[in-house]
Design an enzyme around this catalytic site. Structure first.
Site, PDB file in Angstrom:
ATOM      1  N   LYS A 111       0.830  -1.204   0.000  1.00  0.00           N
ATOM      2  CA  LYS A 111       0.000   0.000   0.000  1.00  0.00           C
ATOM      3  C   LYS A 111       0.873   1.266   0.000  1.00  0.00           C
ATOM      4  O   LYS A 111       2.096   1.172   0.069  1.00  0.00           O
ATOM      5  CB  LYS A 111      -0.944  -0.048   1.211  1.00  0.00           C
ATOM      6  CG  LYS A 111      -1.936  -1.236   1.150  1.00  0.00           C
ATOM      7  CD  LYS A 111      -3.106  -0.960   0.237  1.00  0.00           C
ATOM      8  CE  LYS A 111      -3.897  -2.143  -0.279  1.00  0.00           C
ATOM      9  NZ  LYS A 111      -4.408  -3.128   0.628  1.00  0.00           N
TER      10      LYS A 111
HETATM   11  C1  LIG Z   1      -5.378  -4.162   1.004  1.00  0.00           C
HETATM   12  C2  LIG Z   1      -6.849  -4.143   1.096  1.00  0.00           C
HETATM   13  C3  LIG Z   1      -7.535  -4.491   2.280  1.00  0.00           C
HETATM   14  C4  LIG Z   1      -6.906  -4.904   3.573  1.00  0.00           C
HETATM   15  O1  LIG Z   1      -5.824  -5.677   3.473  1.00  0.00           O
HETATM   16  P1  LIG Z   1      -4.859  -6.141   4.655  1.00  0.00           P
HETATM   17  O2  LIG Z   1      -3.858  -6.921   3.899  1.00  0.00           O
HETATM   18  O3  LIG Z   1      -5.673  -6.970   5.587  1.00  0.00           O
HETATM   19  O4  LIG Z   1      -4.278  -4.952   5.326  1.00  0.00           O
HETATM   20  C5  LIG Z   1      -8.918  -4.396   2.281  1.00  0.00           C
HETATM   21  N1  LIG Z   1      -9.598  -3.992   1.209  1.00  0.00           N
HETATM   22  C6  LIG Z   1      -8.977  -3.645   0.068  1.00  0.00           C
HETATM   23  C7  LIG Z   1      -9.793  -3.161  -1.078  1.00  0.00           C
HETATM   24  C8  LIG Z   1      -7.593  -3.730  -0.035  1.00  0.00           C
HETATM   25  O5  LIG Z   1      -6.993  -3.388  -1.186  1.00  0.00           O
END
Ligand SMILES: *Cc1c(COP(=O)(O)O)cnc(C)c1O
Length: 379
Positions: free
Chosen positions: A214
């Protein structure tokens, strides 16, 4: 056929080697803060970086309160509980999303209902939600019910796809009309603005992810944002095993969760957040260069931020002519050291969710056949 694109991307990232999709960048106080955790032994569930990260994120986004979690997925799970989603409720969301959105709904025993996305945002369409509700919903005793299934429609979870804000004001208004709570899945859109206001500050609760791919990362981690201080306090309590505060007694007053982010991860987050403006500037510069490139590439359109928004351009996306072109582009780029991938397999096509109701998903399917994500890391 796509040589021009491939060589452009290698040049963009200054390497002839493999170019990944999205990798983290550490260029600030990360090492210093991590060292501080180790030197002071505060690596785990208490420590000053947890509080600091929450305060810094609230200040950055303009949310009243922020509460950390061990992942974006756990933040979404907790958000569902906080807005009162219960077993057998229905939750309106996108089929065009990462699995975590639907997993969080499922942990509670609730059922996702898949509604179409907008062509200009790739996120949940307020008009499609309105149409589905007009056809299928009725209000009884101040709550919304699906006339066909008899289930309560408790919440709606839009996702700001790839960092591009959806038409959130319109969606909030429709959901208010139908007494439906809005939880924003802002996992991908930290720093993105809708009419100058941060995504994640519109819904009753929002979830952000700090996974390694992210915009900023804590290694693994997540966060909830709130405008309601009381709800935030409840979130803090439930994510920390619902322990009643006391210096030595161990008493819990609710089923709680061990969802608290460790101090060592929060330390990384504090350092990353110090550089978020630079990261987003770099990502937007990459997007600007892609915009110029794809003006001169036949058959590929670059997806740009919707009107009235400022996108963090977390993950850049291009739109190919059709499914065959999409597959050819994926093949050629991946064969030549440029990582690309199609959009997630649609949720309604996965075995766990294929029985779930949907509204036909016209735009969703159109995107699934055409979207490819291209390298988007900070330079
Ligand atoms: C990355 C993401 C998450 C959460 O991901 P984690 O790996 O649990 O931090 C949730 N929703 C979307 C749309 C994502 O891209």
């Amino acid at each position: 056929m796509y040589e021009k694109v491939i060589s452009f991307i290698h040049k963009l990232y200054g390497t002839e080697e493999f170019v990944p999709l999205s990798v983290p960048k550490f260029m600030g106080n990360e090492k210093k803060y991590l060292e501080e955790c180790i030197d002071t032994t505060f690596v785990s569930s208490v420590g000053k970086f947890v509080d600091r990260f929450e305060n810094d994120m609230a200040a950055y986004t303009g949310a009243k309160k922020a509460v950390v979690c061990v992942s974006g997925t756990s933040a979404l799970h907790m958000a569902m509980m906080l807005v009162g989603v219960e077993r057998n409720d229905e939750v309106l969301t996108q089929a065009l999303t990462f699995i975590a959105t639907c997993n969080a709904i499922s942990y509670i025993g609730a059922h996702p209902v898949f509604i179409d996305v907008d062509k200009d945002t790739m996120g949940l369409s307020p008009i499609a939600v309105k149409n589905w509700l007009a056809k299928n919903a009725e209000i009884r005793n101040g709550e919304c019910f699906n006339k066909n299934t008899g289930r309560r429609v408790k919440a709606c979870v839009p996702m700001h796809t790839f960092g591009h804000p959806i038409h959130i004001e319109e969606l909030i208004q429709i959901c208010e009309e139908y007494h439906i709570e809005v939880v924003e899945d802002a996992a991908e859109s930290i720093g993105s603005l809708y009419k100058g206001k941060h995504t994640g500050t519109f819904g009753k609760v929002s979830a952000i992810s700090f996974n390694g791919n992210k915009t900023i990362t804590t290694g693994g981690g997540g966060m909830m944002l709130f405008n309601d201080g009381e709800l935030a306090a409840k979130a803090k309590h439930l994510t920390t095993q619902a322990k009643v505060p006391h210096r030595w007694e161990f008493r819990h007053d609710h089923i709680g969760y061990n969802y608290r982010m460790p101090n060592i991860n929060a330390a990384l987050g504090c350092a990353q957040l110090e550089n978020i403006d630079k990261f987003i500037e770099s990502k937007r510069q990459v997007a600007a260069e892609y915009t110029e490139l794809f003006k001169n590439v036949d058959g590929i359109d670059f997806f740009t931020e919707p009107e009235n928004t400022f996108s963090n351009y977390w993950l850049n996306a291009v739109i190919l002519k059709d499914k065959a072109a999409q597959q050819a582009f994926l093949q050629q780029t991946n064969d030549n050291g440029v990582m690309t991938r199609p959009i997630w397999e649609l949720m309604n096509r996965l075995p766990m969710f294929e029985h779930c109701e949907n509204d036909g998903l016209e735009n969703t399917i159109w995107f699934a056949d055409r979207v490819v994500n291209i390298p988007s890391s900070v330079r």
